[in-house]
Motif scaffolding. Sequence first.
Motif, PDB file in Angstrom:
ATOM      1  N   PHE A   1     -68.462  20.414 -39.448  1.00  0.00           N
ATOM      2  CA  PHE A   1     -68.927  20.980 -38.172  1.00  0.00           C
ATOM      3  C   PHE A   1     -68.782  19.944 -37.055  1.00  0.00           C
ATOM      4  CE2 PHE A   1     -71.150  23.198 -34.956  1.00  0.00           C
ATOM      5  CZ  PHE A   1     -71.916  22.244 -34.294  1.00  0.00           C
ATOM      6  N   LEU A   2     -69.202  18.719 -37.318  1.00  0.00           N
ATOM      7  CA  LEU A   2     -69.125  17.676 -36.272  1.00  0.00           C
ATOM      8  C   LEU A   2     -67.676  17.427 -35.870  1.00  0.00           C
ATOM      9  CD1 LEU A   2     -71.783  15.095 -37.550  1.00  0.00           C
ATOM     10  CD2 LEU A   2     -72.077  16.868 -35.799  1.00  0.00           C
ATOM     11  N   LYS A   3     -66.797  17.335 -36.870  1.00  0.00           N
ATOM     12  CA  LYS A   3     -65.371  17.112 -36.564  1.00  0.00           C
ATOM     13  C   LYS A   3     -64.823  18.286 -35.752  1.00  0.00           C
ATOM     14  CE  LYS A   3     -64.539  14.356 -40.752  1.00  0.00           C
ATOM     15  NZ  LYS A   3     -63.932  14.370 -42.112  1.00  0.00           N
ATOM     16  N   ASN A   4     -65.144  19.507 -36.175  1.00  0.00           N
ATOM     17  CA  ASN A   4     -64.680  20.703 -35.447  1.00  0.00           C
ATOM     18  C   ASN A   4     -65.220  20.718 -34.021  1.00  0.00           C
ATOM     19  OD1 ASN A   4     -63.289  21.667 -37.669  1.00  0.00           O
ATOM     20  ND2 ASN A   4     -64.920  23.094 -38.308  1.00  0.00           N
ATOM     21  N   SER A   5     -66.490  20.331 -33.885  1.00  0.00           N
ATOM     22  CA  SER A   5     -67.133  20.408 -32.559  1.00  0.00           C
ATOM     23  C   SER A   5     -66.523  19.390 -31.592  1.00  0.00           C
ATOM     24  CB  SER A   5     -68.637  20.154 -32.678  1.00  0.00           C
ATOM     25  OG  SER A   5     -68.910  18.763 -32.833  1.00  0.00           O
ATOM     26  N   GLN A   6     -65.846  18.398 -32.145  1.00  0.00           N
ATOM     27  CA  GLN A   6     -65.220  17.358 -31.299  1.00  0.00           C
ATOM     28  C   GLN A   6     -63.720  17.595 -31.127  1.00  0.00           C
ATOM     29  OE1 GLN A   6     -66.377  13.383 -32.722  1.00  0.00           O
ATOM     30  NE2 GLN A   6     -68.427  14.156 -33.214  1.00  0.00           N
ATOM     31  N   ASP A   7     -63.236  18.690 -31.719  1.00  0.00           N
ATOM     32  CA  ASP A   7     -61.815  19.051 -31.589  1.00  0.00           C
ATOM     33  C   ASP A   7     -61.711  20.130 -30.508  1.00  0.00           C
ATOM     34  OD1 ASP A   7     -59.010  19.480 -33.557  1.00  0.00           O
ATOM     35  OD2 ASP A   7     -59.545  20.973 -32.049  1.00  0.00           O
TER      36      ASP A   7
ATOM     37  N   ILE B   1     -75.889  15.702 -36.993  1.00  0.00           N
ATOM     38  CA  ILE B   1     -76.577  16.951 -37.347  1.00  0.00           C
ATOM     39  C   ILE B   1     -77.413  16.691 -38.599  1.00  0.00           C
ATOM     40  CG2 ILE B   1     -74.673  17.862 -38.738  1.00  0.00           C
ATOM     41  CD1 ILE B   1     -75.388  20.667 -37.561  1.00  0.00           C
ATOM     42  N   ALA B   2     -78.501  17.417 -38.715  1.00  0.00           N
ATOM     43  CA  ALA B   2     -79.408  17.266 -39.870  1.00  0.00           C
ATOM     44  C   ALA B   2     -79.591  18.624 -40.527  1.00  0.00           C
ATOM     45  CB  ALA B   2     -80.745  16.711 -39.406  1.00  0.00           C
ATOM     46  N   ALA B   3     -79.770  18.633 -41.846  1.00  0.00           N
ATOM     47  CA  ALA B   3     -79.830  19.897 -42.601  1.00  0.00           C
ATOM     48  C   ALA B   3     -80.886  20.878 -42.084  1.00  0.00           C
ATOM     49  CB  ALA B   3     -80.035  19.601 -44.081  1.00  0.00           C
ATOM     50  N   PRO B   4     -82.050  20.398 -41.639  1.00  0.00           N
ATOM     51  CA  PRO B   4     -83.027  21.384 -41.111  1.00  0.00           C
ATOM     52  C   PRO B   4     -82.483  22.197 -39.933  1.00  0.00           C
ATOM     53  CG  PRO B   4     -84.115  19.303 -41.573  1.00  0.00           C
ATOM     54  CD  PRO B   4     -82.644  19.050 -41.737  1.00  0.00           C
ATOM     55  N   GLN B   5     -81.472  21.671 -39.251  1.00  0.00           N
ATOM     56  CA  GLN B   5     -80.886  22.397 -38.125  1.00  0.00           C
ATOM     57  C   GLN B   5     -80.059  23.610 -38.577  1.00  0.00           C
ATOM     58  OE1 GLN B   5     -79.369  18.563 -36.148  1.00  0.00           O
ATOM     59  NE2 GLN B   5     -79.839  19.854 -34.397  1.00  0.00           N
TER      60      GLN B   5
ATOM     61  N   ILE C   1     -78.282  14.210 -43.671  1.00  0.00           N
ATOM     62  CA  ILE C   1     -77.794  14.108 -42.283  1.00  0.00           C
ATOM     63  C   ILE C   1     -76.313  13.774 -42.290  1.00  0.00           C
ATOM     64  CG2 ILE C   1     -80.073  13.334 -41.473  1.00  0.00           C
ATOM     65  CD1 ILE C   1     -78.891  10.520 -41.084  1.00  0.00           C
ATOM     66  N   ALA C   2     -75.654  14.059 -41.172  1.00  0.00           N
ATOM     67  CA  ALA C   2     -74.242  13.691 -41.023  1.00  0.00           C
ATOM     68  C   ALA C   2     -74.057  13.069 -39.638  1.00  0.00           C
ATOM     69  CB  ALA C   2     -73.345  14.917 -41.167  1.00  0.00           C
ATOM     70  N   LEU C   3     -73.177  12.076 -39.591  1.00  0.00           N
ATOM     71  CA  LEU C   3     -72.858  11.384 -38.328  1.00  0.00           C
ATOM     72  C   LEU C   3     -71.351  11.331 -38.202  1.00  0.00           C
ATOM     73  CD1 LEU C   3     -75.047   8.185 -38.966  1.00  0.00           C
ATOM     74  CD2 LEU C   3     -75.794  10.238 -37.773  1.00  0.00           C
ATOM     75  N   HIS C   4     -70.847  11.540 -36.969  1.00  0.00           N
ATOM     76  CA  HIS C   4     -69.395  11.393 -36.767  1.00  0.00           C
ATOM     77  C   HIS C   4     -69.191  11.003 -35.305  1.00  0.00           C
ATOM     78  CE1 HIS C   4     -65.232  11.959 -38.025  1.00  0.00           C
ATOM     79  NE2 HIS C   4     -64.988  12.542 -36.867  1.00  0.00           N
ATOM     80  N   LEU C   5     -69.015   9.719 -35.082  1.00  0.00           N
ATOM     81  CA  LEU C   5     -68.891   9.224 -33.697  1.00  0.00           C
ATOM     82  C   LEU C   5     -68.180   7.879 -33.691  1.00  0.00           C
ATOM     83  CD1 LEU C   5     -72.209   7.601 -32.506  1.00  0.00           C
ATOM     84  CD2 LEU C   5     -71.946   8.383 -34.836  1.00  0.00           C
TER      85      LEU C   5
END
Length: 183
Positions: free
Chosen positions: A40-46, A61-65, A73-77
């Motif tokens: 999702f993070l990669k897609n959201s930055q494409d 993003i965090a799983a509760p979201q 949690i996931a980080l992509h930056l």
Amino acid sequence: MITMKDIVREGHPSLRVKAKDVNLPLSAEDIKIGNDMLTFLKNSQDEEIAEKYELRAGIGIAAPQIAVEKRIIALHLLDDRERLISHVLYNPKIVSHSVEDACLAGGEGCLSVDRDVPGYVVRHMRVTVSAFDINSKPVKLRFKGYPAMCVQHEIDHINGIMFYDHINDKDPYELKDTVTVID
Ligand SMILES: O=C(O)C[C@@H](Cc1ccccc1)[C@H](O)SCc1ccccc1
Ligand code: NI
């Protein structure tokens, strides 16, 4: 794939619970959840994908979201030296942090908050995080500056804390002299 309809918004109970540890070794389900969050993070930055699926840009993003009450949690930056920081972290825990505090000059936003909430969100300038990676291996990671703000924002989410909980209601731009403002 995760899209904005899967992301719960403020008021949803999942955003205010202390999420549960995942069991190790990771189940196929928990591995898929982590991979889907990172995708999702990669897609959201494409630009193309984000436009096609109307995704809001996210660097964390965090799983509760996505209404999954688990400590994932996931980080992509990119960090300030343009190095890619890309992780899925399970049961992340801040094990040490700097005395120095910091905040983002522009304040913070959240994929689960559809409004601007102005004010400084004061956090630790540097944190050391222990967690398990997608291969169930223990990892110890150090973050500073912008990436540190991001990982703390996500760890807040698995503890039921929203960024605006940190903002001083009486003086949203209150700044103690020990706080570094990150542009
Ligand atoms: O809602 C989330 O958890 C994702 C957050 C992560 C975040 C917020 C503030 C500061 C650091 C991280 C954001 O929605 S990601 C949106 C975003 C995109 C680019 C730059 C900053 C924030
Ligand atoms: Ni958020």
